[in-house]
Design a protein around this motif. Structure first.
Motif: not given
Lengths: 140, 140, 140
Positions: A71-75, A89-95, C59-65
């Motif tokens: 889950v990289p930074e600056n994608a 990235p923090a939100h993604l890691k949380a999910s 945030v939800r859009q970036d989750m999907e991406s």
């Protein structure tokens, strides 16, 4: 029997941290429960909770390295960027890791494996403290 | 009503395995519960539990293929390497997939979807058996 | 006190959707619970449930991406392909994100953080509606 407590953990650096002892210290009532479940819930969207190896600290270091790669930074596709490169990235890691644990209780203790511990996974660079809700349900 | 059992699953090869029937065989008391929840917890840090499609075995094969790609062996940043190349990926997969399930119980059965089954996800090449804790809570 | 309801959510487009209000609308009994837990379970293997930021839609859009990048369509190692290119990635995302949530209840409400909401994560391109089981357990 229901016991519920909200606890505040101090700010920790980004990474994976063992909090088993702190959780147990908050729950002396656990000793009275013969059969039950403990729910641990984190009230934040940029940190998470997991159960994993509690012995060798290199496991926790490798967790941090791998999640940063996965889950990289600056994608280039991130749009939610105004809170800094570590935020989305923090939100993604949380999910991916999850916000809560439900652990069985047996004969007055958490019935985890020999090598299992509870991790607070801090995904922000400069987080404040984190609040957990501990909910214990069982029979005496 | 609380029912709790600890069960030992035999060693399985690395991959994703259906264990729904085995879990149900251990819980004849389920038939008495009108409303409740079943918690399934694995006492290990290199295997995990999931709920997914229980019909086509290619789903479970693709799970193994994809998790091996997403969490590779021998990543240059791993420091926890002395238990073999499959060990650190196993810990990572356990935190990604999770160590426990909580499944609703309705009218004496697990209230899962038609195509859902319980997976034991074995992430080690040469694992021993695995211990699960089953905790059933509900009203008759 | 046990309350259980099965609810049907309408079909939604592929992506991450907030369903907190819908879940709460189904549970007026929540107001009577002083301490408890709510389990939310999705009866499908190609959609999932998560808790994350409920304010900024990016945030939800970036989750999907990001999940589309981390779990791509048409990976050369997929064998389970006959239900379309979005099907196997959907199963994988379901095991990564998870099929259920357990949320603490305190003083008649879900005890989540200020910015937390419940996500339905729809991973199929043309899904039908989705069924959830809500199981509330607590004391008055």
């Amino acid at each position: 029997m229901w016991i519920q407590k909200e606890i505040d953990l101090p700010a920790q650096r980004r990474g994976f941290h063992l909090i088993t002892d702190r959780v147990l210290a908050e729950l002396p009532e656990l000793a009275q429960i013969s059969v039950g479940m403990l729910n641990v819930f984190i009230k934040h969207t940029s940190a998470s909770l997991s159960i994993n190896e509690d012995a060798d600290p290199t496991v926790r270091q490798d967790m941090e390295s791998h999640f940063n790669k996965m889950v990289p930074e600056n994608a280039p596709y991130y749009r939610h960027t105004y809170e800094g490169p570590d935020d989305m990235p923090a939100h993604l890691k949380a999910s991916i890791i999850g916000s809560h644990l439900t652990i069985p209780v047996t004969d007055g203790r958490l019935n985890m494996g020999t090598w299992q511990g509870i991790y607070l996974c801090e995904h922000r660079d400069h987080a404040s403290g984190r609040s957990l809700v501990l909910t214990l349900n069982g029979k005496v």
